[in-house]
Scaffold this active site. Structure first.
Site, PDB file in Angstrom:
ATOM      1  N   TYR A 170       0.865  -1.175   0.000  1.00 22.43           N
ATOM      2  CA  TYR A 170       0.000   0.000   0.000  1.00 22.43           C
ATOM      3  C   TYR A 170       0.906   1.231   0.000  1.00 22.43           C
ATOM      4  CZ  TYR A 170      -4.108   2.796   1.378  1.00 22.43           C
ATOM      5  OH  TYR A 170      -5.129   3.707   1.432  1.00 22.43           O
ATOM      6  N   ARG A 187      -6.828  10.403 -10.510  1.00 23.04           N
ATOM      7  CA  ARG A 187      -6.131  11.123  -9.432  1.00 23.04           C
ATOM      8  C   ARG A 187      -5.547  10.107  -8.466  1.00 23.04           C
ATOM      9  NH1 ARG A 187      -5.812  12.492  -4.583  1.00 23.04           N
ATOM     10  NH2 ARG A 187      -7.477  11.034  -4.057  1.00 23.04           N
ATOM     11  N   LYS A 228      -5.736  -1.813  -2.145  1.00 22.06           N
ATOM     12  CA  LYS A 228      -6.801  -1.579  -1.166  1.00 22.06           C
ATOM     13  C   LYS A 228      -7.450  -2.883  -0.736  1.00 22.06           C
ATOM     14  CE  LYS A 228      -7.283   3.019  -0.831  1.00 22.06           C
ATOM     15  NZ  LYS A 228      -7.456   3.812   0.392  1.00 22.06           N
ATOM     16  N   GLU A 254     -12.518   5.051  -5.611  1.00 21.79           N
ATOM     17  CA  GLU A 254     -11.145   5.323  -5.206  1.00 21.79           C
ATOM     18  C   GLU A 254     -10.421   6.148  -6.263  1.00 21.79           C
ATOM     19  OE1 GLU A 254      -8.211   5.426  -2.501  1.00 21.79           O
ATOM     20  OE2 GLU A 254     -10.059   4.279  -2.206  1.00 21.79           O
ATOM     21  N   ASP A 255      -9.831   7.255  -5.828  1.00 18.64           N
ATOM     22  CA  ASP A 255      -8.948   8.079  -6.660  1.00 18.64           C
ATOM     23  C   ASP A 255      -9.615   8.591  -7.933  1.00 18.64           C
ATOM     24  OD1 ASP A 255      -7.056   7.884  -4.755  1.00 18.64           O
ATOM     25  OD2 ASP A 255      -5.753   6.492  -5.810  1.00 18.64           O
ATOM     26  N   ASP A 258     -13.599   6.620  -0.542  1.00 21.53           N
ATOM     27  CA  ASP A 258     -12.592   6.555   0.512  1.00 21.53           C
ATOM     28  C   ASP A 258     -11.809   7.851   0.626  1.00 21.53           C
ATOM     29  OD1 ASP A 258     -11.103   5.068   2.546  1.00 21.53           O
ATOM     30  OD2 ASP A 258      -9.442   5.186   1.138  1.00 21.53           O
ATOM     31  N   ASP A 259     -11.562   8.528  -0.502  1.00 20.51           N
ATOM     32  CA  ASP A 259     -10.791   9.769  -0.467  1.00 20.51           C
ATOM     33  C   ASP A 259     -11.560  10.878   0.244  1.00 20.51           C
ATOM     34  OD1 ASP A 259      -8.578   8.799  -2.206  1.00 20.51           O
ATOM     35  OD2 ASP A 259     -10.197   8.639  -3.661  1.00 20.51           O
ATOM     36  N   ASN A 262      -0.218  11.886   0.535  1.00 17.47           N
ATOM     37  CA  ASN A 262       0.545  10.715   0.100  1.00 17.47           C
ATOM     38  C   ASN A 262       1.001  10.901  -1.342  1.00 17.47           C
ATOM     39  OD1 ASN A 262       0.473   8.838   2.336  1.00 17.47           O
ATOM     40  ND2 ASN A 262      -1.718   8.675   1.995  1.00 17.47           N
ATOM     41  N   ASN A 312      -3.574   6.760   8.524  1.00 13.57           N
ATOM     42  CA  ASN A 312      -3.730   5.934   7.331  1.00 13.57           C
ATOM     43  C   ASN A 312      -5.184   5.483   7.203  1.00 13.57           C
ATOM     44  OD1 ASN A 312      -3.549   3.779   5.375  1.00 13.57           O
ATOM     45  ND2 ASN A 312      -1.355   3.754   5.766  1.00 13.57           N
TER      46      ASN A 312
END
Length: 576
Positions: A107, A160, A178, A250-251, A273-274, A413, A458
């Site tokens: 990760y 992203r 993930k 995600e992203d 999640d972001d 990150n 995290n």
């Protein structure tokens, strides 16, 4: 994987190597030389393995020795991903044996490096790749996946990736990583997890010109065709796997992240999640920090470096937490300040998005973060803009001059994008800084001998436990209250001795226990608020959750349940 291959050889007219290339993910429950003699005989692989029988403990030793021989972390990532392909049980046994050591490899931060070089490290397919050209038959693509009982999906469009920008199809490393933590940290069964890449192209010219690039070589598709792809994907997933199938976004870029979350949050079992995961872990750190500052969250003035999806998600959850303390919503919003690439977000500033307008304050415009800090005098600063080094020496010293215990969260990150290092924070504040970061930092020893263990904010503290709880009781819609419950639960698990060491989160080596406690809290909340679909309601919620937790132990075949050929009976009667 030799046992699985052997079984398939009976019905597939292809060789073992051919079959190994065709099957992307499913592994045998056993790992090579751990097969007993009777199992080898039954599976038809006697003679294909050396005669020695190795326990899983010995296999772990072999993996660790090979791991230590790798020259750098990217090689270690490749090695672990290869292990996941050929022996899933052993892979998760390795991860859970020392999660603090191996999580940074599978990760953040190494997964970011792996995504940047995904065309180079690619060995075999893992997960589903759905392109913009698959519109109209996504349901057919889903049927290509060999598992029918999928409970959790992590999906990205690669626009992203962490703080690295548009990586297109190379972003597949994120859903894979993930979901590895879904299992390693939360115990969600890996056969019930599915990574998905929605490939709509990329605007990254370097990738489009990269001969190793594995995705569509076209500019990123937007507009109606993009929306139709997402709509068809969501409908196809729930049609095949049910309305309780968890879909984690995600992203995705800001332009799509908020829009898609608002569009689907009350229609499907989904979260971003972001936005929401980052919010929960950040608020958990703030709630833990209150035990050091000895006041309420509503007593703080919080400044964000960044005004994207992470900042908005954290701010919204902070407001919810302040309201729970008794502070009116309008008053709570006044305690949140944000700085984007153009400076302080204030009323009257042009070209503000709907999300930014909500946090625009009645103040004159200020361009630079240092000047904003000097003027606003925040009690806490939170970095989520992926601008490495944004918290300068002056900013950190100013924070220490305004506050007895300044709260400084450098959450971006990977590590190269962190706003400051743990050492900078502790040194420049003379050990008074309350620090958390998104990526791991080594312990810091000050000249006076005091040692601090930086708290890593995290998201792995959040999404594995949330997923386990949601999957266990069959929640159809995930409310923001679940993420506030998550933040409170994580903060409650931080002990006083952790705080004295500089930790705002439980030690990473306890993350499986954290995830279990979190899942139990979510299950309790779900049944109390009529959100669970699994009936009847279990009386012992913890025991109920534990029945859903994956085991890394090898499953044994029962020899007595098979009709053995005479030749095999003779061999099995020999004592080795």
């Amino acid at each position: 994987n030799v046992g699985h291959i052997s079984r398939m050889r009976k019905t597939h007219p292809i060789g073992p190597r051919d079959y190994d290339m065709l099957m992307p993910t499913r592994k045998s429950n056993h790992g090579g030389m751990a097969f007993t003699l009777d199992e080898r005989m039954h599976l038809g692989i006697h003679g294909l393995l050396p005669p020695c029988f190795l326990s899983q403990d010995v296999q772990v030793l072999r993996v660790l020795r090979n791991f230590d021989m790798k020259k750098d972390d990217l090689d270690r990532y490749i090695y672990l991903m290869a292990l996941q392909d050929r022996n899933e049980k052993l892979f998760y046994r390795i991860l859970t044996s020392d999660i603090e050591r191996f999580m940074p490899i599978v990760y953040t931060p190494i997964v970011g490096l792996a995504c940047q070089h995904y065309g180079l490290v690619f060995r075999r397919p893992r997960g589903l790749y759905i392109t913009i050209h698959d519109r109209g038959h996504i349901a057919t693509v889903l049927r290509s996946w060999p598992e029918n009982d999928i409970k959790a999906i992590v999906v990205t469009d690669g626009e992203r990736i962490l703080g690295l920008g548009d990586l297109g199809c190379y972003g597949m490393g994120i859903p894979v990583g993930k979901l590895a933590l879904y299992t390693a940290c939360g115990g969600v069964k890996p056969q019930q997890c599915l990574p998905v890449m929605l490939d709509v192209g990329t605007n990254n010219e370097d990738l489009l010109n990269d001969p190793l690039y594995i995705g569509l070589r076209q500019k990123r598709q937007r507009g109606q065709e993009y929306d139709e792809l997402l709509e068809e994907f969501m409908e196809a997933v729930t049609s095949r796997y049910g309305m309780t199938c968890l879909i984690q976004f995600e992203d995705f870029a800001n332009t799509n992240a908020f829009r898609l979350l608002n569009k689907y949050r009350n229609k499907y079992c989904t979260f971003n999640d972001d936005i929401q995961g980052t919010a929960a872990v950040a608020v958990a750190g703030l709630l833990a920090a209150l035990r050091i500052t000895n006041n309420k969250l509503s007593d703080h003035r919080i400044l964000f470096q960044g005004a994207g999806e992470a900042a908005m998600g954290i701010a919204d959850l902070i407001i919810m937490a302040m309201e729970k303390e008794g502070t009116p919503r309008d008053e709570s919003i006044k305690k949140i300040w944000m700085v984007d690439s153009k400076g302080l977000i204030v009323k009257g500033r042009g070209n503000l998005t709907h999300e930014k307008c909500k946090f625009a304050q009645d103040h004159s415009e200020i361009k630079h973060l240092e000047d904003v800090v000097q003027d606003i005098k925040p009690t806490a600063i939170i970095g989520v803009a992926a601008v490495g080094g944004a918290f300068t020496e002056k900013i950190i010293k100013d924070m220490a001059s305004f506050n007895k215990r300044p709260i400084i969260f450098a959450l971006s990150n990977p590590t190269s994008k962190a706003e400051c290092t743990a050492k900078q924070c502790y040194t420049l504040t003379e050990g008074r800084g309350i620090f958390a970061s998104g990526s791991p930092f080594d312990p810091v020893v000050l000249p006076d001998g005091r040692q601090f263990f930086p708290g890593q904010g995290n998201n792995a503290y959040v999404f594995p436990g949330v997923a386990l709880g949601v999957v266990a009781c069959g929640i159809k819609h995930i409310s923001d209250e679940i993420f506030l419950t998550t933040a409170e639960t994580i903060a409650d698990l931080v002990k006083d001795e952790h705080l004295s060491e500089g930790r705002l989160y439980p030690p990473l080596n306890t993350i499986r226990e954290v995830s279990l406690r979190l899942a139990v809290k979510i299950v309790e909340y779900a049944y109390k608020n009529n959100l669970a679909t699994v009936t009847p309601e279990p009386t012992d919620k913890e025991a109920f959750v534990c029945t859903h937790v994956y085991s890394t132990d090898y499953e044994r075949f029962a020899a007595d349940s098979y009709a053995w050929p005479e030749e095999a009976k003779k061999v099995l009667s020999v004592k080795l």
